[in-house]
Structure formats: structure tokens, C-alpha cells
Write an enzyme that holds these catalytic residues in place. Structure first.
Site, PDB file in Angstrom:
ATOM      1  N   CYS A 148       4.972   1.791  -5.345  1.00  0.00           N
ATOM      2  CA  CYS A 148       4.000   2.619  -6.062  1.00  0.00           C
ATOM      3  C   CYS A 148       3.610   3.869  -5.259  1.00  0.00           C
ATOM      4  CB  CYS A 148       2.763   1.803  -6.420  1.00  0.00           C
ATOM      5  SG  CYS A 148       1.746   1.397  -5.013  1.00  0.00           S
ATOM      6  N   CYS A 164       0.640   4.955  -4.414  1.00  0.00           N
ATOM      7  CA  CYS A 164      -0.393   4.811  -3.381  1.00  0.00           C
ATOM      8  C   CYS A 164       0.181   4.193  -2.113  1.00  0.00           C
ATOM      9  CB  CYS A 164      -1.613   4.052  -3.891  1.00  0.00           C
ATOM     10  SG  CYS A 164      -1.336   2.381  -4.438  1.00  0.00           S
TER      11      CYS A 164
END
Length: 136
Positions: free
Chosen positions: A46, A48
Site C-alpha cells: 500500500c 502508506c
């Protein structure tokens, strides 16, 4: 499961600074049995993870105190290792990415996804540095 060619650069980012990638439950068990402190990064594909988790974990190693052992499991790739790592992170629910600090096999500090997502890498590094000061 993600293709190896997709995750390799993401694994390399941590391995290049000294993290050991764990691929089995047994490797996780052995890593957590080691004396001292062990930082476990649950890596992820992902945004993040790329923007704050990995950079924050890496930046945290620039402080004077740091963990004795650095390991990582990759969610969506190393299913067995990730499940075993998460088992040791209870009572925290599974989240990716996440970062856990163990001292002599006992969980002492945890950053869940909601502590990572939307925060700058410097904030992650500072949070971890505070934990290192206390436990390392």
C-alpha cells in the site's frame, strides 16, 4: 499473493538497511526468541507503507539507541510468517503496514496502520525513537 517482481523492490528497501525478511512461522518464532529488542515491520504494497512506514522505520535507525534485531514479514506474500508475527501482536488486530517492538520476546510497543497512515515518516521515526529510548 503478489508477484515476486512486484514486491522485491519493497523488500529490498528494508533488507538494504539490515532487516531480515522472514518467510515462515518458524523463522518468526526464532527471531522473537532472540535476546534483546526486535523490531518487526509488517510490510505491505500500500501507499502508506511506501510513503511513511518503510521510510519511518529506516529513519528511526539513525538515532543512538536502536533495536538489536531487525526483521520484516510481507503481508500478502509471506502468509505463514505474517500470521505468526500477528499472533504475537495480540491484542492488536491485524493491520498492514504495522510496526512492533519486542523485548526478549514480549511485545512492548506497537504502531498500527492508523498510527502510520497519513503521518509523515519523521513522525513514525520519532515515535519509534521514543520506544527505543525506553526499551533498547
Amino acid at each position: 499473493m503478489y508477484p515476486p517482481e512486484l514486491v522485491k523492490p519493497m523488500q529490498d528497501e528494508l533488507e538494504n538497511v539490515g532487516f531480515v525478511s522472514l518467510h515462515s512461522a518458524q523463522e518468526v518464532e526464532e527471531a522473537l526468541k532472540k535476546e534483546g529488542t526486535t523490531l518487526v515491520v509488517v510490510n505491505s504494497v500500500c501507499g502508506c507503507a511506501a510513503g511513511t512506514c518503510r521510510p519511518g522505520a529506516i529513519a528511526s535507525l539513525k538515532f543512538d539507541k536502536k533495536p538489536t534485531n531487525l526483521v520484516t514479514v510481507f503481508a500478502g506474500v509471506d502468509a505463514e510468517a505474517t500470521a505468526k508475527a500477528r499472533e504475537n501482536m495480540i491484542p492488536f488486530p491485524p493491520s498492514s503496514p504495522s510496526i512492533a517492538l519486542f523485548k526478549d520476546g514480549v511485545l512492548v510497543h506497537m504502531l498500527e496502520r492508523h498510527h502510520i497512515e497519513g503521518r509523515p515518516a519523521e513522525v513514525i521515526a520519532s515515535n519509534l525513537a521514543g520506544a527505543y529510548e525506553e526499551y533498547c
